[in-house]
Design a protein around this motif. Structure first.
Motif, PDB file in Angstrom:
ATOM      1  N   GLY A  26       0.952  -1.062  -0.058  1.00  0.00           N
ATOM      2  CA  GLY A  26      -0.049  -0.025  -0.066  1.00  0.00           C
ATOM      3  C   GLY A  26       0.840   1.189  -0.027  1.00  0.00           C
ATOM      4  O   GLY A  26       0.227   2.569  -0.045  1.00  0.00           O
ATOM      5  N   ARG A  27       2.207   0.992  -0.078  1.00  0.00           N
ATOM      6  CA  ARG A  27       3.206   2.421   0.279  1.00  0.00           C
ATOM      7  C   ARG A  27       2.947   3.068  -1.113  1.00  0.00           C
ATOM      8  O   ARG A  27       3.188   2.187  -2.570  1.00  0.00           O
ATOM      9  CB  ARG A  27       4.438   1.856   0.573  1.00  0.00           C
ATOM     10  CG  ARG A  27       4.985   3.547   0.225  1.00  0.00           C
ATOM     11  CD  ARG A  27       6.650   2.859   1.464  1.00  0.00           C
ATOM     12  NE  ARG A  27       7.817   4.058   1.214  1.00  0.00           N
ATOM     13  CZ  ARG A  27       8.191   4.232   1.994  1.00  0.00           C
ATOM     14  NH1 ARG A  27       9.181   2.813   2.689  1.00  0.00           N
ATOM     15  NH2 ARG A  27       9.274   5.019   1.718  1.00  0.00           N
ATOM     16  N   GLU A  28       2.666   4.354  -1.819  1.00  0.00           N
ATOM     17  CA  GLU A  28       3.246   4.928  -2.772  1.00  0.00           C
ATOM     18  C   GLU A  28       4.447   5.128  -3.176  1.00  0.00           C
ATOM     19  O   GLU A  28       5.534   6.159  -1.916  1.00  0.00           O
ATOM     20  CB  GLU A  28       1.779   6.565  -3.093  1.00  0.00           C
ATOM     21  CG  GLU A  28       0.228   6.147  -3.076  1.00  0.00           C
ATOM     22  CD  GLU A  28      -0.192   7.335  -2.338  1.00  0.00           C
ATOM     23  OE1 GLU A  28       0.100   8.340  -2.769  1.00  0.00           O
ATOM     24  OE2 GLU A  28      -1.475   7.553  -3.443  1.00  0.00           O
ATOM     25  N   THR A  87       1.075   2.805  -6.036  1.00  0.00           N
ATOM     26  CA  THR A  87       0.858   1.762  -5.296  1.00  0.00           C
ATOM     27  C   THR A  87       2.195   0.841  -5.259  1.00  0.00           C
ATOM     28  O   THR A  87       1.435  -0.507  -6.048  1.00  0.00           O
ATOM     29  CB  THR A  87      -0.796   2.156  -4.772  1.00  0.00           C
ATOM     30  OG1 THR A  87      -1.653   3.331  -4.591  1.00  0.00           O
ATOM     31  CG2 THR A  87      -0.152   1.597  -3.590  1.00  0.00           C
TER      32      THR A  87
END
Length: 627
Positions: free
Chosen positions: A61-63, A74
């Motif tokens: 979920g990290r951008e 993402t």
């Protein structure tokens, strides 16, 4: 050790090695990072399982920003048990190819770039053009993109610019060329621009072409006759030298894109790009200016590759070319060999390039009343049969394999000749015949085809006919057929016209026993008057993407890599295949119509009247009505 796959974060969607490493190294020691080219994922190996676990928990979920996109991506992650690396040695450079680093100094580079003024061309010593993919200037001789050659009798005034003297003298001194070039093409490529794969015409230039890269580096792709490709890095201020095989047998081009996949440790070094996925990253393109020097050839080419040489192959092809038919029997045999058999062979590939209905044909079909009975004479793969859901459409075609494709798509179709359609007279509310009638090889047979369509129509019924035009430039507007192609071999070959699928190079390689698309002679029997009788001359073979030089000709169809024969259905099936080889070129007979010829033909029939006639992207078109 611990292994994690990072999805939605790879070279294929704009994430560079440097960007990803910066994120991954936060969680521990990165033992290996594998980034396959063109794939949106990567594999990372950490020194411990605990480090891999921390990366997994934090990455989901990290951008992450990218070099290629304004919007962030993402990242997602998961554990993998084992990662198999790929370390394939760099392919060797084509024979006769040389990349010379730092051929000019930064100071001289700046002088050359300042010399190229794209805003104006006041000297009249060059020709300047803006092509779809780049801007271009020519000195010495203008390179003609309509026939991939130069007009040797019309040199440009002034010769080559004096500022290039140092490049020319150094190239001769070092032995990179054996003669002094007299033709210069300057190209400017903005990020995202490129040039389609091609081989410089054999008869146009001598052996030995040199190209100076200025402003930035780029990756140029070379491909041989078997489809084997090599990506070659051309550093800034380097000189590319092409002689022998690399000049005559290998196509070269630059794929239009804004980033190149390169080795992270050897970004600017010349030579072929390794496929080692543990050492690849993205390199952003800048504005590149190339100076390409060539020597115009004043005599026919006598190179050691006659099977692909336009000067030498003509003699090989001449005897095997058919003649313009002078009798009904000859016409029938010609159409059987160069129309019916060809479309049966290329049906699958042809169908894959024909999927977008033309707007004006769409408009004609959708304007018909509900419940109208419509016949598509020469329906091909049936792309028009499903346009109007409220009409009842029947299709027919001379090619059984094309009809089979229509059947697989659940259309109502049958096999027949367009001269003898097994339907009752006066039964159709409308008919269409798109790119069919030009395949009939005599005027009488073309008239008979129109007469058969008229027979099918009820009184008041209408038919739409499309036929290739001799005039591919009309009212100063060029058809899409003549415009430079954007596609690459891997992309779709569908185009906005009913024209033949173009080749990516005017010198597409073939086996020596095949008739080459480039073997054609200037016709001595060109005529724009359909009443003039043609003599028993050999048909010419048309060069794709160029203006027509005669009305009766053979048009090449080049099969793409990956086509093979489906023994079950007895037809060529075209799917991507590993290790596929170049396939034969097929030739289709056409009679291209001159302006007014189609209307004149229709006026021979008293049973119809012309409602509307027009020109549509390289086709002459009429709507006729049954009286």
């Amino acid at each position: 050790m611990g292994h994690v796959i990072v999805t939605n974060g790879g070279l294929g969607n704009g994430v560079s090695r440097e960007q990803l490493l910066e994120v991954l190294q936060v969680f521990g020691t990165v033992e290996a990072l594998l980034m396959p080219p063109s794939k949106p994922y990567a594999f990372v190996t950490y020194g411990t399982v605990q480090e891999a676990r921390e990366a997994y928990n934090s990455l989901n979920g990290r951008e992450l920003g990218t070099d290629c996109n304004t919007l962030p991506v993402t990242l997602y992650s998961n554990f993998v048990e084992k990662v198999l690396g790929e370390d394939i040695a760099s392919p060797s450079l084509p024979s006769g190819l040389l990349v010379v680093e730092e051929f000019v100094s930064p100071t001289y580079e700046q002088k050359l770039l300042e010399f190229v003024d794209w805003s104006t061309d006041l000297t009249n010593k060059s020709t300047q053009k803006s092509l779809k993919h780049r801007r271009v200037k020519h000195y010495g001789y203008e390179f003609r993109y309509d026939n991939n050659n130069v007009d040797k009798d019309k040199p440009l005034p002034g010769g080559l610019p004096e500022i290039c003297t140092e490049v020319l003298e150094k190239s001769i001194e070092k032995g990179y060329v054996k003669f002094r070039p007299d033709q210069l093409t300057i190209n400017q490529y903005e990020p995202g621009q490129g040039i389609p794969p091609h081989i410089d015409t054999h008869s146009a230039f001598e052996n030995g072409i040199i190209c100076l890269s200025l402003g930035t580096e780029t990756v140029m792709d070379f491909k041989d006759r078997s489809g084997h490709s090599v990506a070659v890095m051309l550093p800034r201020r380097s000189l590319l030298v092409m002689t022998d095989e690399s000049r005559y047998l290998w196509s070269h081009g630059i794929t239009p894109r804004k980033f190149d996949v390169v080795q992270s440790s050897e970004t600017l070094k010349p030579g072929s790009i390794s496929r080692d996925i543990s050492d690849l990253t993205l390199n952003k393109r800048g504005t590149r200016t190339s100076f390409t020097f060539r020597k115009v050839r004043m005599t026919p080419c006598d190179c050691a590759y006659p099977e692909v040489c336009d000067s030498q192959i003509g003699d090989q092809c001449k005897e095997s070319l058919p003649a313009v038919p002078t009798s009904e029997g000859d016409a029938s045999k010609l159409e059987c060999e160069y129309v019916h058999k060809v479309y049966n062979e290329i049906a699958d590939h042809f169908s894959s390039t024909r999927h977008s209905p033309w707007p004006k044909v769409n408009e004609f079909l959708k304007a018909l009343p509900d419940g109208a009975l419509v016949a598509d004479i020469g329906c091909g793969n049936g792309k028009y049969l499903g346009v109007n859901k409220d009409a009842f459409m029947l299709g027919c075609d001379r090619s059984k394999n094309l009809v089979d494709i229509c059947g697989e798509r659940k259309f109502e179709v049958f096999v027949c000749d367009a001269l003898f359609v097994p339907l009752r007279s006066g039964v159709c509310d409308a008919c269409i015949s798109i790119a069919v009638i030009h395949h009939f090889s005599t005027q009488d047979r073309r008239l008979a085809a129109i007469k058969e369509i008229a027979r099918l129509l009820r009184p008041g019924g209408k038919a739409l006919l499309y036929i290739w035009a001799m005039e591919q430039e009309y009212h100063k507007v060029k058809s899409k057929y003549l415009k430079e192609s954007k596609v690459t071999p891997e992309e779709t070959q569908s185009h906005g016209t009913e024209m033949p699928t173009p080749t990516n190079s005017s010198h597409k390689s073939k086996d020596s026993n095949e008739m080459d698309a480039r073997c054609f002679e200037p016709s001595t029997w060109v005529t724009k008057d359909p009443t003039v009788k043609l003599n028993h001359a050999k048909l010419s073979v048309h060069k794709n993407r160029t203006a027509f030089d005669s009305q009766d000709l053979l048009v090449p169809w080049h099969l793409k890599d990956g086509c093979k024969r489906d023994q079950k259905n007895d037809r060529l099936s075209c799917q991507p295949l590993a290790g596929s080889r170049a396939l034969p070129t097929f030739h289709r007979y056409y009679h291209v119509f001159s302006e007014g010829e189609l209307e004149k033909l229709c006026k021979n029939l008293s049973s119809i009247r012309i409602v509307h006639s027009y020109y549509d992207q390289g086709n002459w078109c009429v709507i006729i009505e049954k009286c």
